[in-house]
Design a protein around this motif. Structure first.
Motif, short mmCIF file in Angstrom:
data_model
loop_
_atom_site.label_atom_id
_atom_site.label_comp_id
_atom_site.label_asym_id
_atom_site.label_seq_id
_atom_site.Cartn_x
_atom_site.Cartn_y
_atom_site.Cartn_z
N PRO A 287 34.64 17.15 45.35
CA PRO A 287 33.68 18.25 45.19
C PRO A 287 32.24 17.78 45.07
O PRO A 287 31.31 18.57 45.19
CB PRO A 287 34.14 18.92 43.88
N CYS A 290 31.17 12.32 46.95
CA CYS A 290 30.95 10.95 46.46
C CYS A 290 31.24 9.87 47.48
O CYS A 290 30.74 8.75 47.35
CB CYS A 290 31.88 10.66 45.28
N ILE A 311 40.31 14.65 41.62
CA ILE A 311 40.89 15.34 42.78
C ILE A 311 41.27 14.34 43.88
O ILE A 311 42.30 14.48 44.53
CB ILE A 311 39.89 16.40 43.31
S1 SF4 Z 1 37.01 11.64 40.81
FE1 SF4 Z 1 37.23 11.47 43.03
S2 SF4 Z 1 37.12 13.56 43.79
FE2 SF4 Z 1 36.32 13.60 41.68
S3 SF4 Z 1 34.10 13.34 41.86
FE3 SF4 Z 1 34.97 11.29 41.63
S4 SF4 Z 1 35.29 10.53 43.69
FE4 SF4 Z 1 35.03 12.74 43.83
#
Ligand code: SF4
Ligand code: SF4
Length: 387
Positions: A287, A290, A311
């Motif tokens: 979301p 990244c 996620i």
């Molecule tokens: S945990 Fe994974 S899906 Fe969530 S913001 Fe970080 S990189 Fe993105």
């Protein structure tokens, strides 16, 4: 007796009700000693967001006038005790991107106390916490951070355990007897009274000298004073990123240059580039945009932009290609892809293995519930740890 101020730093939404219960308990326990107090949230003017660090306060005084005088400030300039309800907040607190990263102990006064809920050792925690100009006490309330939702909190006794710990760290606030009486009246549970007492008895405290701790300057940027602001309301857009770099050079999306999200997360993804199937699902679903696409078509999570939602781990079809690992196990936010290139396959696999193994010491994911009965299992584990 002087006014006593307590700050509770917590993960927005996940620990809001827990923080509120603690501040409420402080005011009730202080009343048992003939004092008056008030509890209030620092960000009552804005909605909270998942995981974003937030604050609540409890201020206690001998009389109304004294209390009113201390409340003329919106936020106390210093506090007798800061309570961090999640130990990954020890790396710093960034709320709403207003002022960069604030050291978690920024408001703790000389010889005051920082109480942290943690299963880490004092030495490990001190390494994360920014240096303070004055000596203070670090008190560890042993246990996993307690996460839940906006309107509920886990009944794992963190609330009353914090109150028990507080009566030991800050005897000028109230005694253990007052906490026990309060817990009995407000929570109506003898078990919780016992938990508060046990927390009092087992609290580990260590003096932290001014020279100890993380020597880095906390991340900050220039905030425009009103004299420097442009006329009208101007919200600069996020500048266009590098984007597709052409040919085999990869892709890096545009990002806000100021708002780093590292203070938001309690876990981060560790990507195993050697097993990644290059399916792009993590990149599509993240979301926060990244992931940078590397020249080889791998997906490198930009750790400064990652809010730690997990996620990517959920959607990744290759077992172990992404593993969420507790934030406490990292000291920097560098690129894992760069590490992979620098260390080679063997070195990188050793690094990934160490992180994934160490994660097991932190137990289950700290986000939500993932199977039926998880709450009961975690509760049993948490009570064992607290004994
Ligand atoms: S945990 Fe994974 S899906 Fe969530 S913001 Fe970080 S990189 Fe993105
Ligand atoms: S979801 Fe997993 S397998 Fe797919 S690109 Fe991301 S890390 Fe690789």
């Amino acid at each position: 007796m002087a006014t006593v101020a307590v700050e509770v730093v917590y993960r927005g939404v996940f620990q809001k009700s827990l923080a509120k219960e603690i501040c409420r308990g402080i005011v009730f326990a202080a009343r048992k000693e003939g004092r008056i107090g008030t509890a209030f949230g620092r960000y009552g003017d804005s909605p909270e967001r998942n995981g974003i660090p937030a604050k609540q306060y409890a201020v206690v005084a001998d009389g109304e006038e004294e209390l009113e005088a201390s409340l003329s400030q919106y936020e106390p300039a210093e506090v007798d005790v800061t309570i961090a309800l999640d130990d990954t907040l020890c790396k710093g607190v960034e709320s709403w991107a207003w002022y960069g990263l604030q050291p978690v102990n920024k408001l703790v006064k000389e010889n005051g106390t920082l109480i942290v809920t943690s299963v880490q050792s004092p030495e490990d925690l001190v390494r994360s916490i920014h240096r303070n100009g004055v000596p203070y006490n670090l008190a560890i309330l042993r246990g996993q951070p307690s996460f839940s939702g906006l309107w509920v909190y886990r009944d794992d006794h963190t609330d009353v355990r914090v109150l028990g710990a507080l009566s030991k760290s800050c005897p000028q606030l109230f005694s253990l007897a007052s906490v026990e009486e309060t817990v009995k009246e407000q929570w109506r549970s003898d078990l919780k009274v016992a938990s508060a007492r046990r927390a009092y008895e087992r609290l580990m405290t260590r003096l932290v000298e001014p020279g100890e701790g993380n020597p880095e300057e906390a991340y900050s940027y220039h905030l425009l004073p009103w004299q420097e602001m442009r006329e009208g309301v101007v919200v600069p857009a996020v500048p266009k990123g590098n984007g597709f770099r052409g040919g085999d050079k990869g892709f890096e999306p545009a990002r806000n240059p100021h708002f780093k999200k590292f203070a938001t997360r309690s876990m981060r993804p560790v990507v195993n580039f050697d097993t990644c199937a290059k399916c792009s699902l993590c990149w599509l679903h993240c979301p926060d945009g990244c992931f940078d696409i590397t020249p080889e078509g791998l997906y490198d999570a930009n750790i400064n932009a990652c809010c730690g939602c997990g996620i990517c781990e959920e959607v990744c079809p290759v077992k172990g290609a992404i593993t969420m690992v507790n934030e406490a196990l990292f000291t920097e936010n560098g690129s894992q892809y760069e590490l992979w290139k620098a260390q080679g396959k063997e070195g990188y696999q050793t690094w990934v293995g160490e992180k994934v193994t160490a994660q097991k010491g932190f137990g289950q994911w700290s986000h939500g519930y993932h199977h039926k009965g998880q709450y009961e299992t975690e509760l049993a584990l948490a009570s064992k740890e607290a004994q």
